[in-house]
Design a protein around this motif. Structure first.
Motif, PDB file in Angstrom:
ATOM      1  N   ARG A  35     -10.691  79.474 -37.209  1.00  0.00           N
ATOM      2  CA  ARG A  35      -9.336  79.417 -36.632  1.00  0.00           C
ATOM      3  C   ARG A  35      -8.405  78.552 -37.487  1.00  0.00           C
ATOM      4  O   ARG A  35      -7.613  77.776 -36.974  1.00  0.00           O
ATOM      5  N   GLY A  36      -8.567  78.646 -38.807  1.00  0.00           N
ATOM      6  CA  GLY A  36      -7.684  77.949 -39.735  1.00  0.00           C
ATOM      7  C   GLY A  36      -8.095  76.533 -40.075  1.00  0.00           C
ATOM      8  O   GLY A  36      -7.449  75.882 -40.898  1.00  0.00           O
ATOM      9  N   ASN A  37      -9.153  76.012 -39.473  1.00  0.00           N
ATOM     10  CA  ASN A  37      -9.643  74.664 -39.747  1.00  0.00           C
ATOM     11  C   ASN A  37     -10.939  74.738 -40.556  1.00  0.00           C
ATOM     12  O   ASN A  37     -11.808  75.562 -40.259  1.00  0.00           O
ATOM     13  N   MET A  38     -11.088  73.865 -41.549  1.00  0.00           N
ATOM     14  CA  MET A  38     -12.285  73.870 -42.378  1.00  0.00           C
ATOM     15  C   MET A  38     -13.517  73.595 -41.532  1.00  0.00           C
ATOM     16  O   MET A  38     -13.578  72.606 -40.800  1.00  0.00           O
ATOM     17  N   LEU A  39     -14.511  74.468 -41.645  1.00  0.00           N
ATOM     18  CA  LEU A  39     -15.756  74.374 -40.897  1.00  0.00           C
ATOM     19  C   LEU A  39     -16.897  73.882 -41.790  1.00  0.00           C
ATOM     20  O   LEU A  39     -17.605  72.946 -41.448  1.00  0.00           O
ATOM     21  N   CYS A  40     -17.054  74.530 -42.961  1.00  0.00           N
ATOM     22  CA  CYS A  40     -18.181  74.217 -43.825  1.00  0.00           C
ATOM     23  C   CYS A  40     -17.920  74.739 -45.232  1.00  0.00           C
ATOM     24  O   CYS A  40     -16.945  75.436 -45.475  1.00  0.00           O
ATOM     25  N   GLY A  41     -18.815  74.391 -46.139  1.00  0.00           N
ATOM     26  CA  GLY A  41     -18.701  74.835 -47.519  1.00  0.00           C
ATOM     27  C   GLY A  41     -20.036  74.715 -48.224  1.00  0.00           C
ATOM     28  O   GLY A  41     -21.035  74.297 -47.631  1.00  0.00           O
ATOM     29  N   VAL A  42     -20.047  75.101 -49.488  1.00  0.00           N
ATOM     30  CA  VAL A  42     -21.266  75.010 -50.289  1.00  0.00           C
ATOM     31  C   VAL A  42     -20.954  74.358 -51.625  1.00  0.00           C
ATOM     32  O   VAL A  42     -19.847  74.462 -52.143  1.00  0.00           O
ATOM     33  N   GLU A  43     -21.929  73.675 -52.142  1.00  0.00           N
ATOM     34  CA  GLU A  43     -21.897  73.108 -53.485  1.00  0.00           C
ATOM     35  C   GLU A  43     -23.253  73.428 -54.095  1.00  0.00           C
ATOM     36  O   GLU A  43     -24.062  74.108 -53.475  1.00  0.00           O
ATOM     37  N   VAL A  44     -23.540  72.965 -55.264  1.00  0.00           N
ATOM     38  CA  VAL A  44     -24.832  73.205 -55.887  1.00  0.00           C
ATOM     39  C   VAL A  44     -25.896  72.394 -55.145  1.00  0.00           C
ATOM     40  O   VAL A  44     -25.815  71.170 -55.079  1.00  0.00           O
ATOM     41  N   GLY A  45     -26.845  73.091 -54.517  1.00  0.00           N
ATOM     42  CA  GLY A  45     -27.967  72.444 -53.851  1.00  0.00           C
ATOM     43  C   GLY A  45     -27.707  71.853 -52.484  1.00  0.00           C
ATOM     44  O   GLY A  45     -28.607  71.291 -51.880  1.00  0.00           O
ATOM     45  N   ARG A  46     -26.479  71.988 -51.983  1.00  0.00           N
ATOM     46  CA  ARG A  46     -26.197  71.402 -50.681  1.00  0.00           C
ATOM     47  C   ARG A  46     -25.040  72.106 -49.989  1.00  0.00           C
ATOM     48  O   ARG A  46     -24.217  72.772 -50.612  1.00  0.00           O
ATOM     49  N   PHE A  47     -25.026  71.906 -48.681  1.00  0.00           N
ATOM     50  CA  PHE A  47     -23.957  72.418 -47.838  1.00  0.00           C
ATOM     51  C   PHE A  47     -23.057  71.260 -47.428  1.00  0.00           C
ATOM     52  O   PHE A  47     -23.469  70.103 -47.421  1.00  0.00           O
ATOM     53  N   MET A  48     -21.839  71.584 -47.043  1.00  0.00           N
ATOM     54  CA  MET A  48     -20.902  70.609 -46.496  1.00  0.00           C
ATOM     55  C   MET A  48     -20.537  71.093 -45.098  1.00  0.00           C
ATOM     56  O   MET A  48     -20.284  72.282 -44.887  1.00  0.00           O
ATOM     57  N   PHE A  49     -20.539  70.165 -44.141  1.00  0.00           N
ATOM     58  CA  PHE A  49     -20.139  70.490 -42.774  1.00  0.00           C
ATOM     59  C   PHE A  49     -19.123  69.475 -42.290  1.00  0.00           C
ATOM     60  O   PHE A  49     -19.256  68.277 -42.538  1.00  0.00           O
ATOM     61  N   ARG A  50     -18.121  69.978 -41.578  1.00  0.00           N
ATOM     62  CA  ARG A  50     -17.124  69.114 -40.958  1.00  0.00           C
ATOM     63  C   ARG A  50     -17.563  68.899 -39.513  1.00  0.00           C
ATOM     64  O   ARG A  50     -17.427  69.783 -38.671  1.00  0.00           O
ATOM     65  N   VAL A  51     -18.085  67.725 -39.242  1.00  0.00           N
ATOM     66  CA  VAL A  51     -18.647  67.434 -37.921  1.00  0.00           C
ATOM     67  C   VAL A  51     -17.764  66.527 -37.077  1.00  0.00           C
ATOM     68  O   VAL A  51     -18.026  66.349 -35.894  1.00  0.00           O
ATOM     69  N   GLY A  52     -16.745  65.941 -37.670  1.00  0.00           N
ATOM     70  CA  GLY A  52     -15.858  65.029 -36.954  1.00  0.00           C
ATOM     71  C   GLY A  52     -16.445  63.634 -36.842  1.00  0.00           C
ATOM     72  O   GLY A  52     -17.651  63.440 -36.956  1.00  0.00           O
ATOM     73  N   LYS A  53     -15.586  62.681 -36.624  1.00  0.00           N
ATOM     74  CA  LYS A  53     -16.011  61.275 -36.563  1.00  0.00           C
ATOM     75  C   LYS A  53     -16.943  60.993 -35.390  1.00  0.00           C
ATOM     76  O   LYS A  53     -17.860  60.187 -35.501  1.00  0.00           O
ATOM     77  N   ASP A  54     -16.730  61.647 -34.248  1.00  0.00           N
ATOM     78  CA  ASP A  54     -17.553  61.381 -33.070  1.00  0.00           C
ATOM     79  C   ASP A  54     -18.994  61.848 -33.235  1.00  0.00           C
ATOM     80  O   ASP A  54     -19.889  61.299 -32.595  1.00  0.00           O
ATOM     81  N   GLN A  55     -19.236  62.854 -34.050  1.00  0.00           N
ATOM     82  CA  GLN A  55     -20.590  63.378 -34.261  1.00  0.00           C
ATOM     83  C   GLN A  55     -21.195  62.903 -35.582  1.00  0.00           C
ATOM     84  O   GLN A  55     -22.329  63.249 -35.896  1.00  0.00           O
ATOM     85  N   GLU A  56     -20.446  62.116 -36.334  1.00  0.00           N
ATOM     86  CA  GLU A  56     -20.898  61.737 -37.676  1.00  0.00           C
ATOM     87  C   GLU A  56     -22.213  60.952 -37.662  1.00  0.00           C
ATOM     88  O   GLU A  56     -23.117  61.241 -38.448  1.00  0.00           O
ATOM     89  N   ALA A  57     -22.357  59.974 -36.777  1.00  0.00           N
ATOM     90  CA  ALA A  57     -23.595  59.183 -36.731  1.00  0.00           C
ATOM     91  C   ALA A  57     -24.789  60.066 -36.396  1.00  0.00           C
ATOM     92  O   ALA A  57     -25.856  59.952 -37.021  1.00  0.00           O
ATOM     93  N   GLU A  58     -24.624  60.960 -35.433  1.00  0.00           N
ATOM     94  CA  GLU A  58     -25.699  61.900 -35.090  1.00  0.00           C
ATOM     95  C   GLU A  58     -26.039  62.780 -36.285  1.00  0.00           C
ATOM     96  O   GLU A  58     -27.207  62.991 -36.601  1.00  0.00           O
ATOM     97  N   ALA A  59     -25.012  63.291 -36.949  1.00  0.00           N
ATOM     98  CA  ALA A  59     -25.234  64.160 -38.112  1.00  0.00           C
ATOM     99  C   ALA A  59     -25.986  63.414 -39.212  1.00  0.00           C
ATOM    100  O   ALA A  59     -26.937  63.939 -39.794  1.00  0.00           O
ATOM    101  N   LEU A  60     -25.582  62.186 -39.492  1.00  0.00           N
ATOM    102  CA  LEU A  60     -26.206  61.423 -40.571  1.00  0.00           C
ATOM    103  C   LEU A  60     -27.634  60.998 -40.237  1.00  0.00           C
ATOM    104  O   LEU A  60     -28.392  60.644 -41.147  1.00  0.00           O
ATOM    105  N   SER A  61     -28.015  61.056 -38.969  1.00  0.00           N
ATOM    106  CA  SER A  61     -29.387  60.718 -38.599  1.00  0.00           C
ATOM    107  C   SER A  61     -30.348  61.884 -38.829  1.00  0.00           C
ATOM    108  O   SER A  61     -31.556  61.701 -38.785  1.00  0.00           O
ATOM    109  N   ARG A  62     -29.819  63.064 -39.098  1.00  0.00           N
ATOM    110  CA  ARG A  62     -30.658  64.245 -39.327  1.00  0.00           C
ATOM    111  C   ARG A  62     -31.206  64.230 -40.760  1.00  0.00           C
ATOM    112  O   ARG A  62     -30.543  63.744 -41.685  1.00  0.00           O
TER     113      ARG A  62
END
Length: 108
Positions: A35-62
């Protein structure tokens, strides 16, 4: 941002059934917008996800997740995920987390 064509294809396949997702060439690579907002992307060997500040700690624990840092300053609310840690349902769970964040944003 250089990208991995195989990872881009994995992301395309994972996103093909989601309504409102558009692929966009950005920074020499590919990103996907929801819906016009960046969701995710790819780079060499890794993905990028936009998880927002509220979910960032949870995301980084994975497994395989790290802060997104391109310029020497981490980008809040964005994470890198090692491609080996985002396979099959693992990739779907990252997309779901990013989509939860985007669902709370106004469409652009």
């Amino acid at each position: 941002m250089p990208y991995d064509p195989q990872l881009a294809e994995r992301m395309r396949t994972a996103l093909q059934a989601r309504a409102g997702v558009v692929e966009k060439k950005m920074f020499g690579g590919y990103c996907w917008m929801l819906r016009g907002n960046m969701l995710c992307g790819v780079e060499v060997g890794r993905f990028m996800f936009r998880v927002g500040k509220d979910q960032e700690a949870e995301a980084l624990s994975r497994p395989g997740a790290s802060p997104m840092d391109i310029t020497g300053r981490p980008m809040k609310g964005f994470v890198w995920v090692d491609a080996s840690q985002a396979v099959g349902e693992g990739l779907e769970s990252w997309i779901d987390m990013a989509a939860r964040y985007i669902d709370g944003l106004e469409p652009k």
